[in-house]
Motif scaffolding. Structure first.
Motif, mmCIF file in Angstrom:
data_model
loop_
_atom_site.group_PDB
_atom_site.id
_atom_site.type_symbol
_atom_site.label_atom_id
_atom_site.label_comp_id
_atom_site.label_asym_id
_atom_site.label_seq_id
_atom_site.Cartn_x
_atom_site.Cartn_y
_atom_site.Cartn_z
ATOM 1 N N GLN A 42 -33.541 14.922 25.366
ATOM 2 C CA GLN A 42 -33.397 14.161 26.600
ATOM 3 C C GLN A 42 -34.704 13.475 26.958
ATOM 4 O OE1 GLN A 42 -31.843 17.247 29.292
ATOM 5 N NE2 GLN A 42 -29.895 16.152 29.257
ATOM 6 N N SER B 101 -36.968 17.309 25.240
ATOM 7 C CA SER B 101 -36.677 16.580 26.473
ATOM 8 C C SER B 101 -37.406 15.248 26.554
ATOM 9 C CB SER B 101 -37.056 17.441 27.687
ATOM 10 O OG SER B 101 -36.345 18.658 27.679
ATOM 11 N N GLN C 91 -32.338 23.410 28.724
ATOM 12 C CA GLN C 91 -32.326 22.031 29.186
ATOM 13 C C GLN C 91 -32.906 22.006 30.589
ATOM 14 O OE1 GLN C 91 -31.538 19.480 27.454
ATOM 15 N NE2 GLN C 91 -30.429 20.331 25.718
ATOM 16 N N ASN D 30 -29.908 10.991 27.381
ATOM 17 C CA ASN D 30 -29.818 11.534 26.027
ATOM 18 C C ASN D 30 -30.437 10.554 25.037
ATOM 19 O OD1 ASN D 30 -28.466 13.941 26.649
ATOM 20 N ND2 ASN D 30 -26.480 12.926 26.623
ATOM 21 N N ALA E 5 -32.121 12.633 33.449
ATOM 22 C CA ALA E 5 -32.308 12.652 32.001
ATOM 23 C C ALA E 5 -31.393 11.656 31.303
ATOM 24 C CB ALA E 5 -32.058 14.055 31.458
#
Length: 230
Positions: free
Chosen positions: A119, A14, A82, A97, A95
């Motif tokens: 992310q 993330s 996620q 990518n 978020a």
């Protein structure tokens, strides 16, 4: 597999670290037990051998996994791991990518096999400040030193994929025949576009001119929004 390894993996996926995760947890779950940065750091460094449930539960909820899975399951490749979706009233983060692609600040980087890597978490204030929407953004890594007065090797560069019209004086990610590049554009009177290197060492990092008849060879992927250290 243990909580330490899983949390490390989920943070990396993330684009987070103990500080950003602690901030996100506090904003998403203000009524739950606070999990400070120091606590997360001690868990992922293995200093805390048996983390408390009160510390792990918000982390599991944030990454959309069960507490049991966080403690003992191998979460690598787990599709549900996620950060959970949230509205503006719950949390002020979103978020972006980011990809394994590298945008060359030099002679070109090939990225045929580039895949989403994870992310990058940003507060909503970031998107408001730059006038962008998270769903339109992507982040890639800078590779090379031709933009080194501003973007350095290893930086993560955020681009807006809806901004694909060339503008003189702006920085873009460009799919060049030689690979993906991050360059500043400048348009000359005769219609030639110059891919400028901001590094003052022009012998090593020369500008490149694209004549009007060859402009079609370039594909703009997106306009530069922001850079942060990689």
């Amino acid at each position: 597999m243990d909580a330490k390894t899983n949390i490390k993996y989920l943070m990396d996926k993330s684009g987070m670290n103990p500080t950003s995760l602690a901030t996100a947890l506090e904003k998403m779950f203000p009524d739950e037990v606070r999990v400070p940065q120091a606590t997360i750091f001690r868990i992922v460094e293995g200093i805390t051998k048996d983390p408390r449930t009160s510390s792990l539960a918000p982390i599991a909820k944030f990454f959309n996994v069960t507490l049991s899975d966080l403690r003992s399951k191998d979460l690598r490749g787990h599709e549900s791991s996620q950060p959970v979706a949230a509205n503006d009233e719950q949390i002020s983060i979103a978020a972006i990518n980011y990809y394994a692609a590298k945008g060359s600040c030099g002679g070109g980087a090939h990225n045929e096999d580039a895949e989403p890597k994870g992310q990058l978490i940003k507060e909503l204030g970031f998107f408001k400040k730059y006038g962008v929407k998270p769903e339109n953004l992507a982040a890639i890594y800078a590779d090379g030193s031709s933009m080194a007065d501003f973007i350095v090797d290893g930086d993560m560069v955020i681009i807006d994929q809806t901004k694909t019209e060339p503008q003189s004086g702006k920085i873009f990610a460009i799919q060049h025949p030689d690979g993906l590049r991050i360059k500043q554009l400048r348009r000359e009177i005769d219609g030639t576009w110059v891919l400028e290197s901001r590094n003052p060492d022009k012998r090593t990092y020369p500008d490149e001119r694209i004549t009007p008849e060859n402009v079609g060879l370039l594909k703009i992927i997106g306009r530069f929004v922001y850079r942060q250290g990689g």
